[in-house]
Design a protein around this motif. Structure first.
Motif, PDB file in Angstrom:
ATOM      1  N   GLU A   1       5.898  -2.097  -2.121  1.00  0.00           N
ATOM      2  CA  GLU A   1       5.304  -2.149  -0.782  1.00  0.00           C
ATOM      3  C   GLU A   1       3.851  -2.626  -0.836  1.00  0.00           C
ATOM      4  OE1 GLU A   1       8.480   1.065  -0.825  1.00  0.00           O
ATOM      5  OE2 GLU A   1       6.859   0.386  -2.151  1.00  0.00           O
ATOM      6  N   ASP A   2       3.149  -2.245  -1.893  1.00  0.00           N
ATOM      7  CA  ASP A   2       1.761  -2.686  -2.053  1.00  0.00           C
ATOM      8  C   ASP A   2       1.686  -4.188  -2.294  1.00  0.00           C
ATOM      9  OD1 ASP A   2       0.845   0.025  -1.890  1.00  0.00           O
ATOM     10  OD2 ASP A   2       1.408   0.300  -3.986  1.00  0.00           O
TER      11      ASP A   2
ATOM     12  N   GLN B   1       1.138 -10.415   2.502  1.00  0.00           N
ATOM     13  CA  GLN B   1       0.867 -10.646   3.921  1.00  0.00           C
ATOM     14  C   GLN B   1      -0.588 -11.020   4.149  1.00  0.00           C
ATOM     15  OE1 GLN B   1       2.359  -6.784   5.176  1.00  0.00           O
ATOM     16  NE2 GLN B   1       4.100  -7.736   6.216  1.00  0.00           N
ATOM     17  N   SER B   2      -1.483 -10.373   3.426  1.00  0.00           N
ATOM     18  CA  SER B   2      -2.897 -10.692   3.546  1.00  0.00           C
ATOM     19  C   SER B   2      -3.188 -12.103   3.039  1.00  0.00           C
ATOM     20  CB  SER B   2      -3.716  -9.665   2.764  1.00  0.00           C
ATOM     21  OG  SER B   2      -5.089  -9.992   2.782  1.00  0.00           O
TER      22      SER B   2
ATOM     23  N   ARG C   1       2.132  -5.990   1.045  1.00  0.00           N
ATOM     24  CA  ARG C   1       0.901  -5.997   1.838  1.00  0.00           C
ATOM     25  C   ARG C   1      -0.093  -7.035   1.304  1.00  0.00           C
ATOM     26  NH1 ARG C   1       2.155  -0.429   2.444  1.00  0.00           N
ATOM     27  NH2 ARG C   1       1.191   0.129   0.449  1.00  0.00           N
TER      28      ARG C   1
END
Length: 404
Positions: A274-275, A281-282, A278
């Motif tokens: 999950e990290d 996405q950034s 993220r």
């Protein structure tokens, strides 16, 4: 003119964006039953398989078992026979080390050594990273240097570390001390060129000293070294393919190989899939990048541990995260592995890796599921080595006509 040189003359810069999702060691074996992919509940991968095109991919060549580095080089479009990169320098890069001229690098494992110098566990039960750091501190305080050669030790994750030897005339490559199998003795390191004799003497002296220093520890009472070499130089993906690539990976070796081919490593705040999502996405919100490499390690780790059920769970976990990638609407998305690691074998294997390609201009086949047996009949057929990168570039509209 070789294949890479021909491809280099065809590539062009376009705004299309490619996402390469690598489930490390995803390929498996079923024995009398299903493989890990066939056992997993993965609705998003199966949907992409129905909407895209699938096939099988040989990272190196039929019957050849890839290492992680050769598999990744091939994924990134490099012929692994032309660019033979060893693990040591890649590991150092991934751990944030700034290379210096004359350095010699080795990837290390803490391991368990039994009677008669037989290696009983090549990973020392996957000791904690905290214990790893404590043991490296113990070694460093005992042997800061050998003769005129200084030694630096960098902790990786769990049992992994990197040893860096600084001095003059330290020439690689050297052979591994890791026998790659349990219940076999560790090996002396030999130079692969006449210029490597000094380096081999230093490395063997270091290994011998570590055996004495760690003899009272358990389970990590010894070390194994592999991929011992100097830092190579290879052309970057920007130079070869006109790509501006970004890498999202946690483990040092994969960040290292990404840096070696010119990728920008995106910081990941945490160690869970999950990290990584993220971080992706950034990074996506920056228009600078047109190629994104996402690496997920635990499918390989559980395969090497022989843990079929946990490997299945990891595939399912990553499948649940795919909508977060698809929301960004990549032009081309590929899901595959760098090699197969069947839990049935507890090791890397030579078996072809399933590959799934989704793009608006993909010619759909009749594949209904993303699995080894389904991909066998897919429209991509049987790809080998850097051919997979050519297919990615073509679907992204990044190749001119040949002899137009």
């Amino acid at each position: 003119m070789g294949g890479m040189e021909i491809l280099r003359n065809l590539v062009k810069k376009t705004p299309a964006r490619i996402v390469l999702v690598v489930l490390d060691g995803v390929g498996g074996l079923g024995g009398a039953g299903k493989t890990e992919l066939e056992s997993a509940r993965k609705p998003h991968m199966d949907q992409l398989a129905r909407e895209g095109v699938c096939g099988l991919w040989e990272p190196v060549a039929p019957g050849i078992t890839p290492g992680s580095i050769s598999g990744h080089l091939s994924l990134f479009g490099y012929d692994p026979f032309s660019y033979r990169i060893l693990r040591g320098p890649v590991e150092a890069l991934g751990l944030g080390y700034l290379p210096q001229r004359g350095d010699l690098y080795a990837r290390g494992n803490f391991c368990t050594l039994g009677p008669n110098n037989l290696v009983t566990d090549r990973r020392a039960g996957r000791i904690s990273t905290e214990l790893n750091r404590q043991l490296l501190t113990k070694i460093s305080s005992s042997i800061p240097q050998i003769q005129d050669v200084k030694i630096s030790l960098l902790s990786g994750y769990e049992h992994r570390f990197c040893a860096i030897f600084h001095g003059d005339n330290l020439n690689g490559p050297l052979t591994d001390t890791d026998p790659q199998e349990t219940m076999k003795p560790f090996l002396p390191s030999y130079p692969l060129t006449p210029e490597g004799e000094k380096a081999a003497r230093v490395v063997n002296s270091f290994v011998s000293s570590c055996q004495e220093i760690l003899k009272g520890e358990h389970p990590a009472n010894f070390i194994l070294l592999r991929g011992i070499d100097n830092l190579p130089r290879i052309p970057g993906m920007k130079e070869l393919f006109h790509l501006t690539p970004a890498a999202i990976a946690i483990y040092p070796a994969y960040r290292g190989i990404a840096q070696l081919v010119g990728m920008k490593c995106i910081p990941v705040d945490g160690e869970a899939p999950e990290d990584e999502i993220r971080a992706f996405q950034s990074a996506w919100d920056s228009p600078s990048y047109d190629f994104f490499y996402l690496h997920f390690k635990k499918t390989d780790s559980y395969g090497e541990d022989g843990n079929f059920a946990r490997k299945v769970q990891e595939i399912e976990k990553i499948d649940a995260l795919l909508p977060a990638i698809l929301q960004k609407q990549p032009d081309v998305m590929v899901i595959t592995g760098d090699h197969s690691t069947p839990a049935l074998m507890k090791s890397h294997s030579w078996h072809p890796v399933p590959v799934l390609l989704w793009a608006k201009n993909a010619r759909r086949d009749s594949t209904l599921h993303f699995s080894e047996s389904a991909c066998l009949w897919g429209g991509l057929g049987h790809l080998r080595g850097p051919e997979l990168m050519t297919v990615l570039l073509a679907h992204a509209g990044k190749l001119n006509r040949f002899c137009a």
